[in-house]
Design a protein around this motif. Structure first.
Motif, PDB file in Angstrom:
ATOM      1  N   GLU A 199      10.475   5.659  -2.824  1.00 37.95           N
ATOM      2  CA  GLU A 199       9.163   6.075  -3.240  1.00 37.95           C
ATOM      3  C   GLU A 199       7.936   5.474  -3.119  1.00 37.95           C
ATOM      4  O   GLU A 199       8.137   4.198  -3.360  1.00 37.95           O
ATOM      5  CB  GLU A 199       9.383   6.482  -4.729  1.00 37.95           C
ATOM      6  CG  GLU A 199      10.299   7.535  -5.150  1.00 37.95           C
ATOM      7  CD  GLU A 199      10.355   7.999  -6.567  1.00 37.95           C
ATOM      8  OE1 GLU A 199       9.399   7.483  -7.482  1.00 37.95           O
ATOM      9  OE2 GLU A 199      11.300   8.815  -7.038  1.00 37.95           O
ATOM     10  N   PHE A 200       6.906   6.017  -2.634  1.00 39.61           N
ATOM     11  CA  PHE A 200       5.502   5.318  -2.607  1.00 39.61           C
ATOM     12  C   PHE A 200       4.327   6.322  -2.313  1.00 39.61           C
ATOM     13  O   PHE A 200       4.765   7.345  -2.228  1.00 39.61           O
ATOM     14  CB  PHE A 200       5.685   4.271  -1.412  1.00 39.61           C
ATOM     15  CG  PHE A 200       5.725   4.866  -0.134  1.00 39.61           C
ATOM     16  CD1 PHE A 200       4.561   5.373   0.681  1.00 39.61           C
ATOM     17  CD2 PHE A 200       7.236   5.086   0.503  1.00 39.61           C
ATOM     18  CE1 PHE A 200       4.706   5.764   1.689  1.00 39.61           C
ATOM     19  CE2 PHE A 200       7.173   5.520   2.056  1.00 39.61           C
ATOM     20  CZ  PHE A 200       5.936   6.255   2.506  1.00 39.61           C
ATOM     21  N   THR A 201       3.223   5.796  -2.571  1.00 38.14           N
ATOM     22  CA  THR A 201       2.000   6.390  -2.419  1.00 38.14           C
ATOM     23  C   THR A 201       1.195   5.669  -1.287  1.00 38.14           C
ATOM     24  O   THR A 201       1.110   4.669  -1.203  1.00 38.14           O
ATOM     25  CB  THR A 201       1.438   6.725  -3.847  1.00 38.14           C
ATOM     26  OG1 THR A 201       0.792   5.258  -4.417  1.00 38.14           O
ATOM     27  CG2 THR A 201       2.176   7.034  -5.007  1.00 38.14           C
ATOM     28  N   ALA A 202       0.205   6.860  -0.987  1.00 41.44           N
ATOM     29  CA  ALA A 202      -0.831   6.443  -0.075  1.00 41.44           C
ATOM     30  C   ALA A 202      -2.016   7.134  -0.452  1.00 41.44           C
ATOM     31  O   ALA A 202      -2.004   8.283  -0.748  1.00 41.44           O
ATOM     32  CB  ALA A 202      -0.173   6.699   1.357  1.00 41.44           C
ATOM     33  N   ASP A 203      -3.274   6.239  -0.351  1.00 37.33           N
ATOM     34  CA  ASP A 203      -4.428   6.837  -0.795  1.00 37.33           C
ATOM     35  C   ASP A 203      -5.542   6.326   0.528  1.00 37.33           C
ATOM     36  O   ASP A 203      -5.592   5.642   1.079  1.00 37.33           O
ATOM     37  CB  ASP A 203      -5.125   5.947  -2.058  1.00 37.33           C
ATOM     38  CG  ASP A 203      -4.051   6.513  -3.374  1.00 37.33           C
ATOM     39  OD1 ASP A 203      -4.574   7.520  -3.809  1.00 37.33           O
ATOM     40  OD2 ASP A 203      -3.397   5.749  -3.518  1.00 37.33           O
ATOM     41  N   GLY A 206     -10.297   9.743  -1.054  1.00 30.37           N
ATOM     42  CA  GLY A 206     -10.017  10.485  -2.141  1.00 30.37           C
ATOM     43  C   GLY A 206      -8.787  11.558  -2.144  1.00 30.37           C
ATOM     44  O   GLY A 206      -8.728  12.373  -2.962  1.00 30.37           O
ATOM     45  N   VAL A 207      -8.015  11.398  -1.348  1.00 28.14           N
ATOM     46  CA  VAL A 207      -6.727  11.845  -1.077  1.00 28.14           C
ATOM     47  C   VAL A 207      -5.351  11.085  -1.387  1.00 28.14           C
ATOM     48  O   VAL A 207      -5.269  10.101  -0.961  1.00 28.14           O
ATOM     49  CB  VAL A 207      -6.404  12.673   0.141  1.00 28.14           C
ATOM     50  CG1 VAL A 207      -5.090  13.352   0.294  1.00 28.14           C
ATOM     51  CG2 VAL A 207      -7.707  13.727   0.485  1.00 28.14           C
ATOM     52  N   ARG A 208      -4.447  11.698  -2.124  1.00 27.22           N
ATOM     53  CA  ARG A 208      -3.528  10.873  -2.508  1.00 27.22           C
ATOM     54  C   ARG A 208      -1.963  11.631  -1.993  1.00 27.22           C
ATOM     55  O   ARG A 208      -2.092  12.698  -2.028  1.00 27.22           O
ATOM     56  CB  ARG A 208      -3.060  10.742  -4.091  1.00 27.22           C
ATOM     57  CG  ARG A 208      -1.654  10.620  -4.419  1.00 27.22           C
ATOM     58  CD  ARG A 208      -1.814   9.656  -5.822  1.00 27.22           C
ATOM     59  NE  ARG A 208      -2.272   8.411  -5.665  1.00 27.22           N
ATOM     60  CZ  ARG A 208      -2.040   7.180  -6.183  1.00 27.22           C
ATOM     61  NH1 ARG A 208      -0.940   7.199  -7.131  1.00 27.22           N
ATOM     62  NH2 ARG A 208      -2.759   6.016  -5.974  1.00 27.22           N
ATOM     63  N   LEU A 209      -1.324  10.805  -1.275  1.00 26.07           N
ATOM     64  CA  LEU A 209      -0.199  11.196  -0.504  1.00 26.07           C
ATOM     65  C   LEU A 209       1.108  10.659  -1.534  1.00 26.07           C
ATOM     66  O   LEU A 209       1.187   9.406  -1.572  1.00 26.07           O
ATOM     67  CB  LEU A 209       0.075  10.795   0.900  1.00 26.07           C
ATOM     68  CG  LEU A 209       1.312  11.298   1.628  1.00 26.07           C
ATOM     69  CD1 LEU A 209       1.301  12.778   1.914  1.00 26.07           C
ATOM     70  CD2 LEU A 209       1.092  10.554   3.051  1.00 26.07           C
ATOM     71  N   ASP A 210       1.969  11.518  -1.759  1.00 28.79           N
ATOM     72  CA  ASP A 210       3.244  10.871  -2.608  1.00 28.79           C
ATOM     73  C   ASP A 210       4.372  11.076  -1.809  1.00 28.79           C
ATOM     74  O   ASP A 210       4.629  12.361  -1.328  1.00 28.79           O
ATOM     75  CB  ASP A 210       3.404  11.463  -3.888  1.00 28.79           C
ATOM     76  CG  ASP A 210       2.500  11.180  -5.086  1.00 28.79           C
ATOM     77  OD1 ASP A 210       2.633  10.148  -5.774  1.00 28.79           O
ATOM     78  OD2 ASP A 210       1.519  11.696  -5.432  1.00 28.79           O
ATOM     79  N   VAL A 211       5.199  10.052  -1.267  1.00 28.02           N
ATOM     80  CA  VAL A 211       6.334  10.260  -0.376  1.00 28.02           C
ATOM     81  C   VAL A 211       7.787   9.884  -1.377  1.00 28.02           C
ATOM     82  O   VAL A 211       7.793   9.002  -2.009  1.00 28.02           O
ATOM     83  CB  VAL A 211       6.037   8.992   0.576  1.00 28.02           C
ATOM     84  CG1 VAL A 211       7.576   9.367   1.720  1.00 28.02           C
ATOM     85  CG2 VAL A 211       4.921   9.428   1.482  1.00 28.02           C
ATOM     86  N   THR A 212       8.795  10.745  -1.206  1.00 25.29           N
ATOM     87  CA  THR A 212       9.960  10.750  -1.913  1.00 25.29           C
ATOM     88  C   THR A 212      11.034  11.123  -1.063  1.00 25.29           C
ATOM     89  O   THR A 212      10.951  11.918  -0.373  1.00 25.29           O
ATOM     90  CB  THR A 212       9.994  11.348  -3.095  1.00 25.29           C
ATOM     91  OG1 THR A 212       8.911  11.386  -4.073  1.00 25.29           O
ATOM     92  CG2 THR A 212      11.467  11.276  -3.656  1.00 25.29           C
ATOM     93  N   ALA A 213      11.894  10.177  -0.713  1.00 23.79           N
ATOM     94  CA  ALA A 213      13.088  10.273   0.172  1.00 23.79           C
ATOM     95  C   ALA A 213      14.367  10.046  -0.679  1.00 23.79           C
ATOM     96  O   ALA A 213      14.415   9.281  -1.398  1.00 23.79           O
ATOM     97  CB  ALA A 213      13.112   9.185   1.466  1.00 23.79           C
TER      98      ALA A 213
END
Length: 368
Positions: A199-203, A206-213
Motif C-alpha cells: 500500500e502506498f499513496t502518491a500526490d 492537488g490529486v491523491r492516488l491510493d494504491v493497494t495490491a
C-alpha cells in the motif's frame, strides 16, 4: 423669512442620508424615514454636502440594531430565531465547503484515473483482465474514482518508479505478508496460499492516488491471482476549514436576520394569516432538522480530519445521494432539504405586505 429665503439642503446630502437609512428595516423606513431625513437635513450646516461621520455611524449602528431586534413579549419568537439561526449556520458552512470544492478540490475524472491506473499496473503483468470503473460518491467527503485489475504478478518498485518519473510525490510503501487458508474442491483438504501486499499513496497537483495490491500465490492446484486497485480523489485544501467557519458565521447572522424580519412582519399580519405563517415555519424547522444534524455532523468530521492525508471531508456532501443514515432511502437528506426550503419560502412570502412608497423628494425641510 419667505419661502424663497429658506436654505435648501444639498440634493446629494439628502440622497446620502437615504442611502444610510437603508441600514434600517423597510417597515421602519416606511414609517419614520422621511421624519429622520428631514431632521438630519434641518441640523445640517449651511453648504454641507456629506453626512457627518457621527451621524453616519449612528444611523448604521442604530439601523442594524433594529434589524437584529425581536418583537418584545414574544418568547416563541426567540425560540424560533435560535432554531432558524442554527439552520442558517449549517447552510452557511455547507456553502463555504461547496465553494472550496469548486475552486480548489479537483473532481476526479474517470478516463484520467484509468490512465493513472494503467501507469500503476504497467504492461508486463500476467493475467490482466479488463479494468472496472467504480465511482464512489460519499455523503461525508469528496468523490473518488476507483479502478481495479486482476493480476497474478506485479512489481511495486517498478510502479513507484513510473509514478515518480511522472512527477508524483510518493509515500513509503507498506508491505504485507501472510498466509491464507482455503479448502480444496470436494476433498475437504485445507491448502495454504501465501499472500503479498503493498500500500502506498502518491500526490500531485492537488490529486491523491491510493494504491493497494494483494497478490495470492499458487497452492499447486489453483494458479496465482490477486489484484491491484487505485483510487483517485482530491488531496485536500488548507482553505476548507476556514471557509466552513466563515460560511457558518455568515449563515448564523443571516439566519437571525431572517427570523427577526419574519417575526416583525408576522406581528402586523391578520390573525388567520399569522397562524398559517407560524404553521408553515414550524413545519419547515421540523423537516429541516435531520438535514441540519447531518450538516453539523459533517462540520465535525471536516474539522477532525483537517490535515489528515487522504481524508477530505466536506459539509455539503451530506446532500449527495448515499447511505448517510442507516434508515430511509439514499435521497432522504436531499428530499427533506427541498421540502423544508419550500415550506420556509412559502412562510416568508406570506408575510409580504404592500405599502405605498414614500417619495424621497418629500423630505426637504420646510419653513415654519
Amino acid at each position: 423669512m419667505t419661502t424663497s429665503d429658506w436654505p435648501q439642503a444639498d440634493p446629494g446630502l439628502e440622497r446620502a442620508y437615504h442611502r444610510l437609512l437603508r441600514a434600517y428595516p423597510r417597515d421602519y423606513r416606511r414609517r419614520h424615514g422621511a421624519e429622520v431625513v428631514t431632521t438630519l437635513l434641518e441640523m445640517a450646516a449651511p453648504g454641507q454636502r456629506r453626512p457627518d461621520r457621527a451621524d453616519a455611524r449612528h444611523l448604521i449602528v442604530s439601523g442594524l440594531r433594529h434589524r437584529f431586534r425581536l418583537p418584545a413579549g414574544r418568547p416563541l419568537a426567540w425560540v424560533a430565531a435560535v432554531l432558524v439561526t442554527l439552520i442558517g449556520g449549517a447552510f452557511g458552512a455547507a456553502a463555504g465547503s461547496w465553494a472550496v470544492e469548486q475552486a480548489v478540490l479537483p473532481a476526479p475524472d474517470g478516463q484520467a484515473a484509468a490512465a493513472l491506473h494503467r501507469t500503476v499496473v504497467g504492461a508486463g503483468g500476467t493475467g490482466t483482465t479488463a479494468v472496472e470503473w467504480d465511482p464512489v460518491s460519499s455523503p461525508w467527503g469528496t468523490d473518488a474514482v476507483g479502478w481495479s485489475t486482476s493480476i497474478a504478478a506485479w512489481d511495486a518498485d517498478a510502479a513507484r518508479h513510473r509514478l515518480a518519473a511522472d512527477g508524483w510525490a510518493l509515500s513509503e510503501a507498506t508491505p504485507a505478508r501472510g498466509i491464507t487458508d482455503m479448502i480444496s474442491d470436494g476433498s475437504g483438504e485445507v491448502l495454504q496460499r501465501s499472500v503479498a501486499g503493498w500500500e502506498f499513496t502518491a500526490d500531485r497537483d492537488g490529486v491523491r492516488l491510493d494504491v493497494t495490491a494483494r497478490l495470492i500465490g499458487s497452492d499447486g492446484y489453483s494458479p496465482a491471482d490477486g489484484g491491484v486497485t487505485t483510487t483517485v480523489a482530491a488531496a485536500g485544501s488548507a482553505a476548507l476549514v476556514p471557509a466552513i467557519a466563515a460560511g457558518g458565521v455568515f449563515g448564523l447572522v443571516a439566519g437571525w436576520l431572517v427570523a427577526a424580519a419574519t417575526a416583525r412582519r408576522v406581528r402586523r399580519l391578520p390573525a388567520g394569516r399569522a397562524r398559517v405563517v407560524t404553521t408553515l415555519s414550524t413545519a419547515a424547522v421540523l423537516v429541516l432538522a435531520l438535514p441540519v444534524v447531518a450538516l453539523y455532523g459533517n462540520v465535525i468530521r471536516a474539522v477532525e480530519s483537517a490535515g489528515i492525508p487522504g481524508h477530505v471531508r466536506t459539509v455539503h456532501s451530506a446532500f449527495k445521494l448515499g447511505p448517510y443514515w442507516p434508515f430511509g432511502p439514499f435521497w432522504l437528506n436531499l428530499a427533506l432539504l427541498a421540502t423544508g426550503l419550500a415550506l420556509g419560502v412559502a412562510a416568508v412570502a406570506l408575510t409580504a405586505t404592500r405599502h405605498p412608497a414614500v417619495p424621497a423628494a418629500s423630505t426637504q425641510p420646510q419653513p415654519s
